[in-house]
Scaffold this active site. Sequence first.
Site, PDB file in Angstrom:
ATOM      1  N   ARG A   1      -8.044  10.342  -1.026  1.00  0.00           N
ATOM      2  CA  ARG A   1      -7.730   8.915  -1.646  1.00  0.00           C
ATOM      3  C   ARG A   1      -6.177   9.053  -1.639  1.00  0.00           C
ATOM      4  O   ARG A   1      -5.693  10.095  -2.048  1.00  0.00           O
ATOM      5  CB  ARG A   1      -8.094   8.712  -3.064  1.00  0.00           C
ATOM      6  CG  ARG A   1      -9.404   8.746  -3.383  1.00  0.00           C
ATOM      7  CD  ARG A   1      -9.891   8.887  -4.914  1.00  0.00           C
ATOM      8  NE  ARG A   1      -9.603  10.227  -5.224  1.00  0.00           N
ATOM      9  CZ  ARG A   1      -9.338  10.911  -6.446  1.00  0.00           C
ATOM     10  NH1 ARG A   1      -9.699   9.962  -7.441  1.00  0.00           N
ATOM     11  NH2 ARG A   1      -9.111  12.037  -6.688  1.00  0.00           N
ATOM     12  N   GLU A   2      -5.628   7.895  -0.908  1.00  0.00           N
ATOM     13  CA  GLU A   2      -4.072   8.106  -0.947  1.00  0.00           C
ATOM     14  C   GLU A   2      -3.605   8.083  -2.607  1.00  0.00           C
ATOM     15  O   GLU A   2      -4.351   7.316  -3.512  1.00  0.00           O
ATOM     16  CB  GLU A   2      -3.574   6.655  -0.533  1.00  0.00           C
ATOM     17  CG  GLU A   2      -3.733   6.649   0.829  1.00  0.00           C
ATOM     18  CD  GLU A   2      -3.449   5.544   1.694  1.00  0.00           C
ATOM     19  OE1 GLU A   2      -2.811   4.418   0.945  1.00  0.00           O
ATOM     20  OE2 GLU A   2      -3.682   5.353   2.806  1.00  0.00           O
TER      21      GLU A   2
ATOM     22  N   ASN B   1     -18.036   3.934   1.484  1.00  0.00           N
ATOM     23  CA  ASN B   1     -16.946   2.831   1.138  1.00  0.00           C
ATOM     24  C   ASN B   1     -17.714   1.489   1.092  1.00  0.00           C
ATOM     25  O   ASN B   1     -17.120   0.966   0.268  1.00  0.00           O
ATOM     26  CB  ASN B   1     -16.126   2.839   2.390  1.00  0.00           C
ATOM     27  CG  ASN B   1     -14.810   3.660   2.376  1.00  0.00           C
ATOM     28  OD1 ASN B   1     -14.804   4.516   1.093  1.00  0.00           O
ATOM     29  ND2 ASN B   1     -14.005   3.745   3.311  1.00  0.00           N
TER      30      ASN B   1
ATOM     31  N   PHE C   1     -14.793   2.788 -10.736  1.00  0.00           N
ATOM     32  CA  PHE C   1     -14.972   1.728  -9.649  1.00  0.00           C
ATOM     33  C   PHE C   1     -15.642   0.552 -10.263  1.00  0.00           C
ATOM     34  O   PHE C   1     -16.232  -0.326  -9.665  1.00  0.00           O
ATOM     35  CB  PHE C   1     -15.620   2.056  -8.595  1.00  0.00           C
ATOM     36  CG  PHE C   1     -14.561   2.803  -7.432  1.00  0.00           C
ATOM     37  CD1 PHE C   1     -13.756   4.099  -7.644  1.00  0.00           C
ATOM     38  CD2 PHE C   1     -14.421   2.325  -6.312  1.00  0.00           C
ATOM     39  CE1 PHE C   1     -13.085   4.498  -6.904  1.00  0.00           C
ATOM     40  CE2 PHE C   1     -13.206   2.660  -5.471  1.00  0.00           C
ATOM     41  CZ  PHE C   1     -12.736   3.723  -5.682  1.00  0.00           C
TER      42      PHE C   1
ATOM     43  N   GLY D   1      -8.259  -3.532  -1.584  1.00  0.00           N
ATOM     44  CA  GLY D   1      -7.602  -3.825  -0.365  1.00  0.00           C
ATOM     45  C   GLY D   1      -7.308  -2.426   0.095  1.00  0.00           C
ATOM     46  O   GLY D   1      -8.087  -1.482   0.110  1.00  0.00           O
TER      47      GLY D   1
ATOM     48  N   CYS E   1      -8.436   0.817   4.254  1.00  0.00           N
ATOM     49  CA  CYS E   1      -9.755   1.479   4.375  1.00  0.00           C
ATOM     50  C   CYS E   1     -10.920   0.556   4.049  1.00  0.00           C
ATOM     51  O   CYS E   1     -11.782   0.381   4.848  1.00  0.00           O
ATOM     52  CB  CYS E   1      -9.776   2.950   3.587  1.00  0.00           C
ATOM     53  SG  CYS E   1      -8.952   4.061   4.435  1.00  0.00           S
TER      54      CYS E   1
ATOM     55  N   LYS F   1     -11.537  -2.865   5.950  1.00  0.00           N
ATOM     56  CA  LYS F   1     -11.763  -2.808   7.376  1.00  0.00           C
ATOM     57  C   LYS F   1     -13.160  -1.930   7.579  1.00  0.00           C
ATOM     58  O   LYS F   1     -13.731  -2.084   8.526  1.00  0.00           O
ATOM     59  CB  LYS F   1     -10.418  -2.461   8.113  1.00  0.00           C
ATOM     60  CG  LYS F   1      -9.951  -0.902   7.855  1.00  0.00           C
ATOM     61  CD  LYS F   1     -10.569   0.255   8.718  1.00  0.00           C
ATOM     62  CE  LYS F   1      -9.744   1.334   8.557  1.00  0.00           C
ATOM     63  NZ  LYS F   1     -10.510   2.668   9.389  1.00  0.00           N
TER      64      LYS F   1
ATOM     65  N   ARG G   1      -1.219  -2.171   3.391  1.00  0.00           N
ATOM     66  CA  ARG G   1      -2.292  -2.676   4.240  1.00  0.00           C
ATOM     67  C   ARG G   1      -3.134  -3.616   3.327  1.00  0.00           C
ATOM     68  O   ARG G   1      -3.718  -3.064   2.656  1.00  0.00           O
ATOM     69  CB  ARG G   1      -2.955  -1.719   5.067  1.00  0.00           C
ATOM     70  CG  ARG G   1      -1.974  -0.912   6.165  1.00  0.00           C
ATOM     71  CD  ARG G   1      -2.710  -0.004   7.074  1.00  0.00           C
ATOM     72  NE  ARG G   1      -2.981   1.172   5.916  1.00  0.00           N
ATOM     73  CZ  ARG G   1      -3.145   2.439   6.504  1.00  0.00           C
ATOM     74  NH1 ARG G   1      -3.507   2.603   7.953  1.00  0.00           N
ATOM     75  NH2 ARG G   1      -3.251   3.406   5.787  1.00  0.00           N
TER      76      ARG G   1
HETATM   77  P1  NAD Z   1      -2.253   5.837   9.859  1.00  0.00           P
HETATM   78  O1  NAD Z   1      -1.924   4.421  10.271  1.00  0.00           O
HETATM   79  O2  NAD Z   1      -1.255   6.114   8.606  1.00  0.00           O
HETATM   80  O3  NAD Z   1      -2.036   6.960  10.690  1.00  0.00           O
HETATM   81  C1  NAD Z   1      -2.282   7.043  12.303  1.00  0.00           C
HETATM   82  C2  NAD Z   1      -1.523   7.826  12.868  1.00  0.00           C
HETATM   83  O4  NAD Z   1      -1.888   7.802  14.353  1.00  0.00           O
HETATM   84  C3  NAD Z   1      -0.296   6.958  13.171  1.00  0.00           C
HETATM   85  O5  NAD Z   1       0.958   7.907  12.724  1.00  0.00           O
HETATM   86  C4  NAD Z   1      -0.097   6.591  14.443  1.00  0.00           C
HETATM   87  O6  NAD Z   1       1.231   6.684  15.364  1.00  0.00           O
HETATM   88  C5  NAD Z   1      -1.121   7.848  15.090  1.00  0.00           C
HETATM   89  N1  NAD Z   1      -1.427   7.515  16.575  1.00  0.00           N
HETATM   90  C6  NAD Z   1      -1.821   6.351  17.128  1.00  0.00           C
HETATM   91  N2  NAD Z   1      -2.417   6.503  18.367  1.00  0.00           N
HETATM   92  C7  NAD Z   1      -1.811   7.829  18.598  1.00  0.00           C
HETATM   93  C8  NAD Z   1      -2.318   8.728  19.760  1.00  0.00           C
HETATM   94  N3  NAD Z   1      -2.569   8.347  20.725  1.00  0.00           N
HETATM   95  N4  NAD Z   1      -1.855  10.060  19.744  1.00  0.00           N
HETATM   96  C9  NAD Z   1      -1.249  10.542  18.540  1.00  0.00           C
HETATM   97  N5  NAD Z   1      -1.206   9.815  17.314  1.00  0.00           N
HETATM   98  C10 NAD Z   1      -1.582   8.556  17.301  1.00  0.00           C
HETATM   99  O7  NAD Z   1      -3.668   5.889   9.464  1.00  0.00           O
HETATM  100  P2  NAD Z   1      -4.582   6.545   8.334  1.00  0.00           P
HETATM  101  O8  NAD Z   1      -4.472   6.017   7.005  1.00  0.00           O
HETATM  102  O9  NAD Z   1      -4.052   8.000   8.126  1.00  0.00           O
HETATM  103  O10 NAD Z   1      -5.779   6.790   8.762  1.00  0.00           O
HETATM  104  C11 NAD Z   1      -6.258   7.402   9.919  1.00  0.00           C
HETATM  105  C12 NAD Z   1      -7.714   7.112   9.884  1.00  0.00           C
HETATM  106  O11 NAD Z   1      -8.465   8.305   8.910  1.00  0.00           O
HETATM  107  C13 NAD Z   1      -8.455   6.157  10.027  1.00  0.00           C
HETATM  108  O12 NAD Z   1      -9.562   5.910  10.822  1.00  0.00           O
HETATM  109  C14 NAD Z   1      -8.837   5.890   8.324  1.00  0.00           C
HETATM  110  O13 NAD Z   1      -9.838   5.102   8.476  1.00  0.00           O
HETATM  111  C15 NAD Z   1      -9.125   7.028   8.005  1.00  0.00           C
HETATM  112  N6  NAD Z   1      -9.041   7.557   6.500  1.00  0.00           N
HETATM  113  C16 NAD Z   1      -7.958   7.232   5.926  1.00  0.00           C
HETATM  114  C17 NAD Z   1      -7.665   7.452   4.677  1.00  0.00           C
HETATM  115  C18 NAD Z   1      -6.631   6.929   3.827  1.00  0.00           C
HETATM  116  O14 NAD Z   1      -6.539   7.084   2.580  1.00  0.00           O
HETATM  117  N7  NAD Z   1      -5.610   6.658   4.494  1.00  0.00           N
HETATM  118  C19 NAD Z   1      -8.866   8.171   3.912  1.00  0.00           C
HETATM  119  C20 NAD Z   1     -10.046   8.539   4.643  1.00  0.00           C
HETATM  120  C21 NAD Z   1      -9.912   8.204   5.974  1.00  0.00           C
END
Ligand code: NAD
Length: 436
Positions: free
Chosen positions: A154-155, A211, A252, A260, A263, A266, A333
Amino acid sequence: MRLSVIGTGYLGATHAVCMAHLGYEVTGIDVDRGKIDRLADGVVPFFEPGLEDLLRATLATGRLRFSTSYDDAADADMHFLCVGTPQRKGEYAADLSYLDAAIESLSPRLARPCVVVGKSTVPIGTAERIADYVAAHAPAGPDIEVVWNPEFLREGFAIEDTLRPDRLVFGVKDESGADAMRRVYAPLLDTGVPAVVTDMATAQLVKVAANAFLATKISFINAMAEVCEATHADVKKLSEALAHDNRIGGRFLHAGLGFGGGCLPKDIRAFMARAGELGVDQALSFLTEVDAINQRRRARMVDLARECVEDSFRGRRVGVLGAAFKPNSDDIRDSPALDVATRISRAGAAVTVYDPAALNNARRDYPELTYATSVEAAVADADVVLHLTEWQEFRELDPAQLGELVRQRHIVDGRNALDAERWRAGGWHYRALGRP
Ligand code: NAD
């Protein structure tokens, strides 16, 4: 063991730092040069409590490096895929182009046996497709294991959730994949973190199912809030009473402006799209309603604000507290707060937004809104104040003092997080979602 982490956003940067903290040699790779430069300088390009200190400490050990070149990932024993999988524009399905690009860049460089670990949230079937691609395109193809290890962090609690997760899930084709994951996560498993080993499809499903469940729980209590609004019942008392039932539990189950972020929205939409492709769309038809309930809360929030200004926003000033999709994050987001602020601004009000962490992101993506760098400036001369992201800072406000600054003491608590009695005692007309 040497690791690479591909994609250094919220998930990847946290993962890279935490794995280096556990003692591994880690190279973080991203196509965003600005992000990589900042991380290499010890600056976290987003808000995450505690992460910058840990980044600096791990950089100082020399175990953590960052690069925009996939060549620097080539000799790692394990590659963690952490790139974004956002919603496709105008569609429900996930945009897998970043993941495809990452695996296309990585595969030709995999010349010796290694493990590729998917962490991004993906539609079921993606892991198998990636495994086939790697087998066909990497020079060491047959000697490369592809494993799916979904992420639940979780962020706002990213370090805690990475180093002390509720569980680890390893989606594997065979026992050697599971062994590799047990080795890399040994420092966590040794502290008692449970691991669930599954087939590949189940591992991908665990993440989207989790989720979907969380989104459903939020929308359930928000549906009850709608009923409360029609009956003068109090959703806060309702959820308190429900939460005492151990079978239901209180987490929750907090009625408000809904979910929102990058995650939940979408992920449930991509899940529905994938279910349609698999011919089981009926099984997930309830998620359409979960999404609709969530959207209706935003509309209801706008209506409550409008009622406070005699049914017209024209010429009115609205102070908005919160821009991030949730507290302790600068992530905007699909932020409910900024969605509501934008709708009200388009309806003719002058809207001024304050957030402790997300102002830069909000300014970049919502330039039509006005921003303030303090609560006081945001609410100055306001006809109504909207509490849209439940930062602790807002809970601690002094209603009487703030009342001196506004034109009218109207507050709508979109998060049911403020102390209604204190605000009323401070002379405010306090309203909230789902409460009389
Ligand atoms: P984000 O947008 O913060 O980070 C994604 C990163 O990938 C960006 O820095 C982007 O520049 C990089 N990127 C894009 N194309 C690339 C490539 N070809 N090579 C190397 N780097 C590349 O996204 P996020 O929130 O970190 O989420 C990433 C994944 O993790 C998603 O699938 C999301 O659903 C999942 N996730 C996120 C969280 C969360 O809390 N943020 C929690 C669990 C799972």
